[in-house]
Design an enzyme around this catalytic site. Structure first.
Site, mmCIF file in Angstrom:
data_model
loop_
_atom_site.group_PDB
_atom_site.id
_atom_site.type_symbol
_atom_site.label_atom_id
_atom_site.label_comp_id
_atom_site.label_asym_id
_atom_site.label_seq_id
_atom_site.Cartn_x
_atom_site.Cartn_y
_atom_site.Cartn_z
ATOM 1 N N HIS A 250 0.839 -1.205 0.000
ATOM 2 C CA HIS A 250 0.000 0.000 0.000
ATOM 3 C C HIS A 250 0.873 1.254 0.000
ATOM 4 O O HIS A 250 1.911 1.312 0.651
ATOM 5 C CB HIS A 250 -0.894 0.029 1.234
ATOM 6 C CG HIS A 250 -2.083 -0.874 1.127
ATOM 7 N ND1 HIS A 250 -3.033 -0.755 0.141
ATOM 8 C CD2 HIS A 250 -2.493 -1.910 1.913
ATOM 9 C CE1 HIS A 250 -3.970 -1.661 0.309
ATOM 10 N NE2 HIS A 250 -3.667 -2.388 1.382
ATOM 11 N N CYS A 319 0.167 1.901 -5.793
ATOM 12 C CA CYS A 319 -0.852 2.721 -6.452
ATOM 13 C C CYS A 319 -0.364 4.155 -6.620
ATOM 14 O O CYS A 319 0.455 4.653 -5.856
ATOM 15 C CB CYS A 319 -2.138 2.723 -5.630
ATOM 16 S SG CYS A 319 -2.895 1.107 -5.439
ATOM 17 N N ARG A 328 -0.615 2.691 -11.541
ATOM 18 C CA ARG A 328 0.430 2.019 -10.785
ATOM 19 C C ARG A 328 1.764 2.732 -10.992
ATOM 20 O O ARG A 328 2.051 3.250 -12.079
ATOM 21 C CB ARG A 328 0.568 0.552 -11.213
ATOM 22 C CG ARG A 328 -0.660 -0.298 -10.955
ATOM 23 C CD ARG A 328 -0.935 -0.453 -9.465
ATOM 24 N NE ARG A 328 -2.097 -1.304 -9.228
ATOM 25 C CZ ARG A 328 -3.330 -0.842 -9.080
ATOM 26 N NH1 ARG A 328 -3.557 0.459 -9.161
ATOM 27 N NH2 ARG A 328 -4.325 -1.670 -8.856
#
Length: 351
Positions: A250, A319, A328
């Site tokens: 993340h 991300c 991405r």
């Protein structure tokens, strides 16, 4: 000695009334006594003419200043006052009296005196809010509740998920190191969600466990870095002689270990620590934006990386932009050192 006073033409003295006087002016007027003599000046004075009565036309007695009046006089006086039954002045006085009475009632009610039924109903109507007020209150409460819920959700996402993920990731890393020290684990195939290595990015002060798989629930949401090791996205392991070691994590929330990998530049170190060895990589290139479906960045020779032949590579994916998952961000590196743990930490972790 007194002053002389002329008598009337009738020959009668002041204070006397002629024979047959009826009191009407023009018929036989009666005489009024003279006012008292000013003893100081003893001046001559002519008495004021007697006032004429409005009703019968008779002269009022001297010195009284009033008339008996009649029905016509009372009507005229009533008209001058604003009407027979009271005009604006009387109405205004009545309104003032009513207001005073209402104020007195309110004061008496405030002092504890019981209200009448009419007053109680009027006060109850004033206290009861209108439908518009009730609707505005309901809408305001909905907005406030929605705002509070949104604030709680943002707090949960941006703060609490990081707190919980950092705790889980720290516990997993500590457990890994204890197992390595005790010899409970051995290199091999790892189950999804199972930790097997620790990632170090010294420039970003990142230390996070690496687990098998890229499942949000089992790996990424726990603050760990996931290894692409399943299905069509399966990539190599660090100890493989050739291949691309693909990782995901993340960028925001849930520990956000890859939040600042966009700050890495060529030459920065990325270290993978396993039970037996340290694998040191150097960053070579970056792809700032690409589609989530671009899986070619995980190929053994990743497209767009600048690599042209097989080697031992690492790929970091996350991300972008921040707080979204629309695109991405890709960072590539090449292995430059493989160091056994028995020889101590590599220079990248000592500096």
């Amino acid at each position: 000695m007194t002053a002389l006073r002329p008598e009337r033409e009738t020959g009668a003295s002041y204070g006397e009334q002629p024979y047959g006087a009826s009191g009407a002016l023009g018929e036989t007027a009666y005489l009024q006594p003279l006012p008292p003599i000013d003893e100081e000046t003893v001046a001559l004075r002519i008495p004021d003419p007697p006032p004429i009565s409005a009703s019968a036309g008779t002269a009022a007695p001297f010195g009284t200043g009033t008339s008996s009046g009649g029905r016509a006089a009372r009507r005229k006086a009533a008209k001058r006052r604003g009407g027979r039954h009271g005009g604006p002045a009387e109405s205004a006085s009545q309104e003032t009296a009513q207001e005073s009475d209402g104020t007195a009632r309110q004061q008496s009610a405030a002092q504890g005196r019981p209200l009448s039924r009419v007053e109680a109903r009027r006060r109850e109507r004033l206290r009861k809010p209108s439908p518009a007020v009730m609707a505005s209150r309901a809408i305001g409460e909905v907005f406030i509740t929605t705002g509070v819920l949104m604030l709680l959700f943002v707090t949960y996402q941006l703060w609490w998920t990081n707190v919980r993920a950092h705790a889980q990731a720290g516990q997993e890393a500590s457990s890994l190191q204890q197992d390595w020290a005790s010899g409970k684990r051995a290199p091999g195939v790892f189950a999804p969600g199972q930790g097997f290595a620790i990632l170090h990015i010294p420039k970003l002060d990142v230390v996070a466990p690496i687990a098998e798989g890229v499942s949000n629930k089992k790996v990424l949401d726990k603050g760990m870095v996931g290894h692409y090791g399943e299905g069509a996205l399966k990539t190599a392991m660090p100890q493989d002689k050739t291949g691309n070691f693909g990782l995901a994590a993340h960028r925001n929330t849930h520990g956000e270990p890859f939040r600042y990998i966009n700050k890495l530049v060529a030459g920065d170190s990325v270290v993978v620590e396993t039970q037996d060895e340290y694998f040191v990589y150097k960053v070579t290139s970056m792809l700032p934006v690409t589609a989530p479906s671009n899986v070619s960045v995980l190929d053994p020779i990743p497209k767009g990386s600048g690599f042209t032949k097989p080697g031992r590579y690492i790929t970091l994916t996350t991300c972008t932009p921040e707080f979204t998952s629309k695109y991405r961000l890709i960072v590539w590196g090449k292995m430059v050192e493989e160091r056994p743990r028995s020889k101590g930490k590599p220079d990248a972790l000592v500096e």
